[in-house]
Design an enzyme around this catalytic site. Structure first.
Site, PDB file in Angstrom:
ATOM      1  N   ASP A 220      -8.810  -0.578  -0.138  1.00 10.10           N
ATOM      2  CA  ASP A 220      -8.236   1.058  -0.722  1.00 10.10           C
ATOM      3  C   ASP A 220      -7.296   0.896  -1.824  1.00 10.10           C
ATOM      4  OD1 ASP A 220      -8.533   0.483   1.808  1.00 10.10           O
ATOM      5  OD2 ASP A 220      -8.643   2.160   2.614  1.00 10.10           O
TER       6      ASP A 220
ATOM      7  N   HIS B 147       0.702  -1.259  -0.218  1.00  8.15           N
ATOM      8  CA  HIS B 147       0.034  -0.152   0.302  1.00  8.15           C
ATOM      9  C   HIS B 147       0.850   1.691   0.117  1.00  8.15           C
ATOM     10  CE1 HIS B 147      -3.498   1.766   0.541  1.00  8.15           C
ATOM     11  NE2 HIS B 147      -3.512   3.427   1.356  1.00  8.15           N
TER      12      HIS B 147
ATOM     13  N   SER C 101     -13.527   0.439   2.621  1.00  6.05           N
ATOM     14  CA  SER C 101     -12.743  -0.156   2.159  1.00  6.05           C
ATOM     15  C   SER C 101     -13.495  -1.460   1.211  1.00  6.05           C
ATOM     16  CB  SER C 101     -11.277  -1.381   2.897  1.00  6.05           C
ATOM     17  OG  SER C 101     -13.053  -2.716   3.858  1.00  6.05           O
TER      18      SER C 101
ATOM     19  N   TRP D 130     -14.240   1.567  -2.227  1.00  5.23           N
ATOM     20  CA  TRP D 130     -12.754   1.248  -3.472  1.00  5.23           C
ATOM     21  C   TRP D 130     -13.051   0.105  -3.781  1.00  5.23           C
ATOM     22  CZ3 TRP D 130     -12.075   5.497  -3.489  1.00  5.23           C
ATOM     23  CH2 TRP D 130     -12.098   6.409  -2.299  1.00  5.23           C
TER      24      TRP D 130
END
Length: 869
Positions: free
Chosen positions: A181, A170, A252, A255
């Site tokens: 995400d 990430h 999340s 997303w």
């Protein structure tokens, strides 16, 4: 001479389905369908999107642009908002919205292409997101500085740190971690970049990321996805055995859902993993629907704990969920009938629960979770441990851009969804789409009323034409039922079916059709080898009827032989008797002559087809045996919802195709036997300019549990395919005869053209074929000599086995034509005799495929195995 039935007129089929009730509302100037879309609290979805967009632009007053405030930065939240403004502007033709969206991203790009406030070395995947809005700008303004900035973002993803399986971290400061995400932050940009700059490696990367996250974070028990996964299992929030975070955070999941539906817009249909990605989308959607709050229609901050104290209905995730499902329905990724109720209820709740208009006239989106993450501490010093208590502790604010952008996009998709009177064409990616197609195919049902032809004067052995005509008319006028042909021999001329009539040929009954051509005049409106014209009536014909059937265990005997119909195309005699009229018909069509002036009949030698429902809806052909057809045998044209079940076809004349769905949709062919003089099943969509004139594809064709014996091909697409053919499923079939040439065949050329795509075979057993298991012939007849380059793509064979064939593949294209996306999985081809033929082919993938040559040989350097001890 047997007297013909007269052609019976019929009203055109009424439009299927009812439009959503129109509600008066103030018009948005550029909304072409606003007056037909329901309102929610006084405005249509498009109007709500406009109101929130303009209100947010007023509130921001340019603060999202570079240098306007000290806090202005290149950021995923402003990038998402910019992209939503661009999409809204495209729908409304509002230049002010477009300019505002563009400025949010372009203001950060310097003349040399550097991006203000962006730090490449952070490897923060969040900061890739604005590149998607910048791609939109570059498509209209291809400036070098934008190209440089886009290349920088692409390079970040190339160098992004990864897990051992290749999953993007990430951020650099979040080692070994994949967050839901992050799939939205990077994947839609990368897919769109790959499409814009012809970089297929980007598609492969995106598919890998989406599938990897599904594999690690999906929870089958709830149907939901955990927020994040730590491969190293070292983070305080990570389960020591699974590496998963402890809860389901709705945003999340939102997303991830948006990432999938947006990526599908860019991935080519030939992408290897497309079926798997579509299955992931369905899993995500099913989980969303399962946890929709029944009272409000929206979703909770912690998805599966709606009744727990402190949890709250949250607007950003709710907007994301509605956007995802509405868009997926609009694009055909999800079936409308299954998901529309949840989406509509969700949008109603979204407006009711979260939209507020202040005294200043500005619209606000309320109850937005400000932010949530994992690891480190938040602004209040609280550890972000992924607990329920943590997720409900983050600030709740109004107008967070992570909700404003998705709300705007959701309104655009809802406007389209609610203005559509029918479902979008299914976008088929693979076997996972088969259930939704089968759900739409339903055999017609008929009242329990019988009309025996003997009650209308028929006697065995005598001409039954008049009795059949009278029984059909009476049955239709009474509201429907069965016209029963009892045991015995029943000579007849052509039969014309009417709505709500089931022609039932009982066991022991034979309808024996006249072979006198005069019996099939006057001419009817028909399609002959893919071209509309007036010609001899088919033996059984229906025009613009609904709910019709031919059923029973009896026999339909067309009586064709080399002494009558088949002699008209006796290829041992050159030219054949039909050639002159055939050439004249094709010439009239190419010159655009009106169909009313394309008239053929006595002396033209264009043979009629056996069974032809034309522009009909809800058709069933079941149980009967069909023998000796003049030409094509079962030929539904421009029909919807057709079932062919349990029939036996045995007819070996010239052009005796067994079943030819043409420009028809939602067709099921099952449990039938085809033993024919031409293709067993040949799917078509019109020939040359006449096919392009109608532009009606054959689509959503299912063939299962059938036996194919003699024939040029088991399942064939073409050669009349100018209107396109797509979404063909073949499963659990047997193809075996010394006189069967190919199992699956595509045939077209640069005159016919057409796109033939999304063809799937599985669990098919093949004995001997004379040419190849799969033939794709773009050199058929005129070959490359034409202006319409054909396309064949996305062809999958799975669990296919053959016993003997010269080769597996005979595939021939030419420059400018497309053959791409051929996939073989878990297949075994034995007794292969010679080399494959491959030319003009793109991507071919073999996965777990065995090809055994008929004569096995050793390599020059092979040595025998050592003797056993």
């Amino acid at each position: 001479m047997i007297r013909p039935l007269h052609l019976l007129s019929a009203a055109a089929l009424a439009s299927l389905g009812a439009a959503l009730a129109a509600v008066a509302a103030p018009a948005v100037p550029a909304s072409p369908a606003a007056d037909s879309v329901p309102t929610f609290a006084g405005a249509t979805p498009l109007e709500w999107s406009m109101r929130l967009a303009r209100s947010e632009l007023d509130r921001q007053a340019g603060a999202l642009e570079a240098g306007v405030t000290p806090k202005s930065r290149w950021d995923y939240t402003s990038g998402l908002f910019a992209f939503s403004l661009q999409q809204l502007a495209a729908r409304t033709n509002d230049p002010a919205l477009l300019a505002a969206g563009d400025r949010i991203v372009t203001s950060f790009v310097a003349p040399d292409g550097s991006i203000a406030t962006y730090n490449f070395d952070d490897f923060n995947i969040d900061m890739v997101t604005p590149g998607r809005a910048l791609l939109e700008v570059y498509a209209r303004q291809p400036e070098e500085r934008f190209r440089t900035a886009l290349a920088t973002l692409r390079r970040q993803l190339t160098e992004q740190p990864r897990t051992s399986e290749g999953g993007f971290w990430h951020k650099l400061r979040y080692p070994q971690q994949m967050w839901l995400d992050g799939l939205y932050m990077g994947s839609p940009f990368l897919a769109a970049y790959g499409k814009a700059f012809a970089e297929p490696a980007g598609f492969d990367e995106v598919a890998h990321q989406l599938i990897l996250v599904d594999r690690h974070t999906y929870d089958p028990a709830t149907g939901l996805y955990y927020h994040a996964w730590d491969e190293a299992r070292q983070q305080p929030w990570a389960d020591k055995s699974t590496g998963l975070s402890p809860n389901f955070w709705s945003r999340s999941i939102g997303w991830y859902a948006m990432a999938i539906v947006d990526v599908l817009d860019s991935l080519p249909p030939t992408q290897h993993e497309i079926e798997e990605i579509n299955a992931v989308l369905r899993r995500v959607a099913d989980g969303i629907v399962r946890w929709q709050d029944p009272a409000s229609g929206v979703w909770w901050q912690v998805t599966d704990q709606g009744g727990r104290e402190g949890n709250y209905l949250e607007s950003t995730a709710s907007s994301m969920f509605i956007y995802t499902m509405a868009k997926a329905i609009n694009r055909g990724y999800l079936p409308r009938e299954k998901y529309l109720p949840a989406v509509r209820r969700g949008y109603e709740g979204l407006i009711r629960e979260f939209l507020r208009t202040g005294a200043d006239g500005r619209t606000s989106l309320t109850r937005c979770c400000s932010v949530a993450g994992l690891g480190y501490t938040n602004a209040a010093g609280r550890v972000r441990d992924g607990s329920f208590e943590y997720y409900i502790s983050e600030p709740i604010i109004d107008n967070d851009l992570k909700g404003v952008g998705p709300f705007i996009l959701a309104g655009l998709e809802m406007q389209q969804l609610l203005s559509a009177k029918t479902a979008a064409p299914a976008v088929v990616r693979g076997w996972g789409d088969l259930p939704s197609i089968l759900a739409r195919i339903r055999a017609p049902e008929f009242p329990a009323r019988d009309f025996p032809i003997t009650a209308f004067g028929a006697t065995p052995g005598a001409d039954a034409s008049a009795a059949l005509r009278a029984a059909i008319a009476a049955c239709s006028a009474a509201g429907g039922g069965r016209v029963v042909v009892p045991a015995g021999e029943w000579p007849t001329g052509p039969i014309h079916l009417l709505s709500r009539v089931n022609l039932h040929v009982a066991r022991g009954a034979t309808l024996r059709f006249s072979t006198d051509p005069a019996a099939y005049l006057p001419a009817v409106f028909t399609r002959w080898e893919g071209v509309e014209c007036y010609n001899y009536s088919p033996l059984i014909y229906a025009f613009e009827q609904t709910d019709i059937a031919i059923t029973g265990e009896g026999t339909l005997d067309g009586g064709a032989s080399s002494e009558n119909w088949w002699a008209w195309n006796d290829k041992s005699k050159k030219p054949t008797r039909q050639v002159a009229a055939r050439n004249r018909l094709f010439d009239l069509a190419e010159r655009g002559m009106p169909v009313t002036e394309r008239r053929f009949g006595d002396g033209d030698f264009l043979r009629p087809n056996f069974i032809q429902p034309y522009r009909c809806t809800n058709v069933l052909i079941e149980g009967v045996t069909i023998l000796r057809s003049p030409m094509w045998i079962i030929h539904p044209v421009l029909c919807t919802n057709v079932t062919v079940r349990g029939v036996t076809v045995s007819s070996h004349g010239s052009n005796n195709d067994g079943c030819n769905p043409e420009s028809s949709r939602d067709v099921l062919i099952e449990d039938s036997l085809f033993d024919t003089g031409d293709d067993c099943i040949a799917i078509k969509s019109g020939r040359n300019n006449d096919g392009r004139r109608l532009a009606s594809p054959s689509e959503n064709i299912v063939v299962r549990r059938c036996v194919m014996k003699d024939g040029h091909g088991g399942v064939v697409l073409g050669s009349e395919c100018s209107g396109d053919i797509r979404n063909v499923f073949v499963e659990d079939c047997t193809m075996d005869s010394p006189n069967l040439d190919r199992a699956l065949r595509f045939k077209t050329n640069a005159v016919r053209g057409g796109t033939l795509e999304n063809v799937f075979l599985r669990r098919v057993e093949i004995g001997r074929v004379a040419e190849a298991v799969l033939t794709i012939d773009l050199l058929y007849e005129e070959g490359a000599q034409g202006a319409f380059r054909p396309t064949v793509r996305n062809v999958h064979l799975q669990d296919v086995r053959s016993a003997s064939s010269p080769r597996v593949l005979w595939v021939a294209g030419f420059p400018g034509a497309t053959i791409d996306g051929l996939r073989f999985r878990d297949c075994t081809f034995r007794g292969v005799e010679t080399a494959e033929v491959l030319s003009g082919v793109g991507d071919i993938v073999f996965h777990n495929v065995t090809i055994e040559p008929a004569a096995k040989s050793k390599a020059l350097n092979s040595v025998p195995a050592p003797p056993a001890k």
